[in-house]
Design an enzyme around this catalytic site. Structure first.
Site, PDB file in Angstrom:
ATOM      1  N   LYS A   1       0.862  -1.185   0.000  1.00  0.00           N
ATOM      2  CA  LYS A   1       0.000   0.000   0.000  1.00  0.00           C
ATOM      3  C   LYS A   1       0.895   1.230   0.000  1.00  0.00           C
ATOM      4  O   LYS A   1       1.482   1.592   1.022  1.00  0.00           O
ATOM      5  CB  LYS A   1      -0.924   0.051   1.216  1.00  0.00           C
TER       6      LYS A   1
ATOM      7  N   GLU B   1       9.389   1.595  11.230  1.00  0.00           N
ATOM      8  CA  GLU B   1      10.363   2.687  11.348  1.00  0.00           C
ATOM      9  C   GLU B   1       9.585   3.984  11.248  1.00  0.00           C
ATOM     10  O   GLU B   1       8.809   4.180  10.309  1.00  0.00           O
ATOM     11  CB  GLU B   1      11.438   2.577  10.277  1.00  0.00           C
TER      12      GLU B   1
ATOM     13  N   CYS C   1      12.688  11.663   7.737  1.00  0.00           N
ATOM     14  CA  CYS C   1      12.697  11.233   9.138  1.00  0.00           C
ATOM     15  C   CYS C   1      14.065  11.390   9.762  1.00  0.00           C
ATOM     16  O   CYS C   1      14.187  11.427  10.991  1.00  0.00           O
ATOM     17  CB  CYS C   1      12.207   9.795   9.254  1.00  0.00           C
TER      18      CYS C   1
ATOM     19  N   GLU D   1       8.548  16.325  16.243  1.00  0.00           N
ATOM     20  CA  GLU D   1       8.931  16.243  14.835  1.00  0.00           C
ATOM     21  C   GLU D   1       8.116  17.243  14.023  1.00  0.00           C
ATOM     22  O   GLU D   1       6.889  17.257  14.090  1.00  0.00           O
ATOM     23  CB  GLU D   1       8.709  14.826  14.308  1.00  0.00           C
TER      24      GLU D   1
END
Length: 483
Positions: free
Chosen positions: A175, A250, A284, A384
């Site tokens: 996906k 992750e 990231c 973040e």
């Protein structure tokens, strides 16, 4: 007219049973529709999983070198289509042309790497305790795996999940992220042209709720690999664990670069700046915190402001230094954090404004932002942001810098800029991060070594890439023989 795209199930390009589609727009020019994609349903997931399960025995039964041959051919076909894939990636995700070309090349290299590794999937022979006996191990595929990938590396991350999964004899359902699915489709076209058997790999587009969740929950899925936000990844891990599925996630990062007095300040600014503002900060592993020793703090701030103000922002196809955000919602999130930083009392040294005039009028652009006077407890130093926003924190000494670097919930990537060998080694020993670097930017990863984080950056189960990719997608069987 924009192109209509389909799911790839059992070797065929098919429409969703829903009959619905969603649009993907160019983040540099939101008036341009890049393509329309299938807004799939759980029934489409069911069909894709059924095809993968049906194909698993035959695909897993192929000799490793034969699977490797198909992966090697996939790499070659993708390399032939590199320019097309690069431009497609730019138009749907917003990366600069140079960044996109590097990402496509990485996907080419990943398939070439795992094509060779497919020859090495086997086991080891051990010495048995008794005579006339044998003791060994075998690596066997998990079976059928579900892969869920993000928009910020829309061809590299699908590649580094698909290639080891297929190399080790698994079948897969992918996906891709709805914001940038076209380059994943190109990857599947390359697999198809390379001769991948029907059903061995399948792709279904659509939302997380209607595609991702049914894929994770499906009884026939034996493993799940996810890359994305910590919030979503945590839920993915919990859901997969309910059925004791093997899972790797992750997730986010709040990555520091520590700058010590022995560093060359210009070098440190380049290391931090490229790590913070490259890929529009939408990585990231982006450097979102510079933790700078007080002896060079003011000099560093002045030089970083100059660096940020020299950055060229523009449409990715023109290959500027920094492209647009991927979407309006991502842009709004970054702008909100700029407001948060100012309200918390940090000093906005430069940038942080939305760009709206001329070439920027129809895209999602922001000036790279630099904050100074950032307290380690501020939200902009803890959360973040996923945009080109750098927080500069003052440190009194090495211990203070290391403590600040570790004092976040994340632990993905970290670096130090220093000429002091003792500081460098202490940093590598004590930093709480899955990737640790000396005199290098926090971004940028070799494909043949493990990648993953600590703390809330990872489920801390299995790493990705290199031999670790083989580890995740295989189960070990211990074999005893008595002659």
């Amino acid at each position: 007219m924009p192109t209509d795209h389909r799911n790839y199930v059992n070797g065929e390009w098919v429409d969703s049973e829903s009959g619905d589609v969603f649009e993907v727009r160019n983040p540099a020019n939101a008036d341009e529709v890049v393509g329309r994609f299938q807004d799939s349903t759980p029934a489409d997931v069911e069909a894709a999983v059924d095809a993968a399960v049906e194909a698993q025995s035959d695909w897993g039964g192929l000799p490793g070198p034969e699977r490797g041959r198909i992966l090697r051919r996939t790499s070659a076909v993708l390399e032939e289509r590199k320019e097309e894939a690069t431009e497609t990636l730019v138009r749907e995700e917003g990366k600069t042309r140079s960044e996109a070309a590097g990402e496509v090349q990485r996907a080419v290299d990943i398939f070439a790497y795992y094509a060779q590794k497919a020859r090495d999937v086997g086991g080891v022979v051990k010495s048995p305790s008794g005579q006339n006996s044998g003791l060994s191990t075998r690596r066997e595929p998990l079976g059928t795996v579900g892969l869920i990938t993000p928009w910020n590396y829309p061809i590299a991350i699908p590649a580094w999940k698909l290639a080891p999964a297929l190399a080790t004899g698994n079948t897969a359902v992918l996906k891709p992220a709805s914001a940038a699915p076209t380059v994943a489709e190109i990857l599947f076209e390359c697999l198809d042209e390379a001769g991948l058997p029907d059903g061995a790999a399948n792709m279904v587009t659509g939302s997380g709720s209607r595609v991702g969740t049914p894929l994770i929950e499906h009884d026939a899925i034996d493993g799940v690999s996810f890359t994305g936000s910590t919030g979503v990844g945590t839920q993915v891990a919990r859901t997969a664990a309910t059925d004791l599925k093997r899972v790797q996630c992750e997730m986010g990062g709040k990555n520091p670069t520590v700058v010590m007095p022995s560093a060359d300040v210009d070098e440190a600014v380049d290391v931090v700046g490229t790590g913070a503002f490259g890929t529009t900060g939408q990585s990231c592993t982006a450097a979102s915190r510079a933790i700078v020793h007080e002896d060079v703090y003011d000099e560093f701030v002045d030089a970083m402001v100059e660096y940020a103000e020299s950055i060229e922002v523009g449409p990715g196809l023109e290959d500027p230094d920094v492209g647009p955000h991927v979407s309006e919602s991502e842009l709004e999130s970054t702008l909100e954090y700029v407001d948060v930083g100012q309200s918390e009392g940090a000093t906005l040294e430069t940038g942080g404004a939305e760009l709206t005039e001329g070439v920027y009028a129809d895209g999602y652009y922001v000036e790279p932002a630099v904050f100074s006077d950032v307290d380690p407890d501020m939200r902009i130093a803890q959360e973040e942001i996923f945009g080109p926003v750098l927080s500069i924190v003052r440190a009194s000494d090495f211990e203070d810098a290391l403590r600040t670097a570790n004092d976040v919930e994340y632990g993905l990537s970290a670096s130090i800029v220093t000429q002091d060998v003792t500081e460098a080694e202490q940093f590598l020993d004590r930093i709480e991060a899955g990737v640790a670097k000396v005199n290098e930017k926090t971004t940028g990863l070799e494909l043949h070594v493990p990648f993953g984080g600590y703390k809330d950056s990872s489920t801390n189960t299995y790493r990705e890439q290199g031999d670790a990719g083989i580890d995740f997608f295989t189960a070990t069987k211990t074999v005893y023989r008595n002659y």
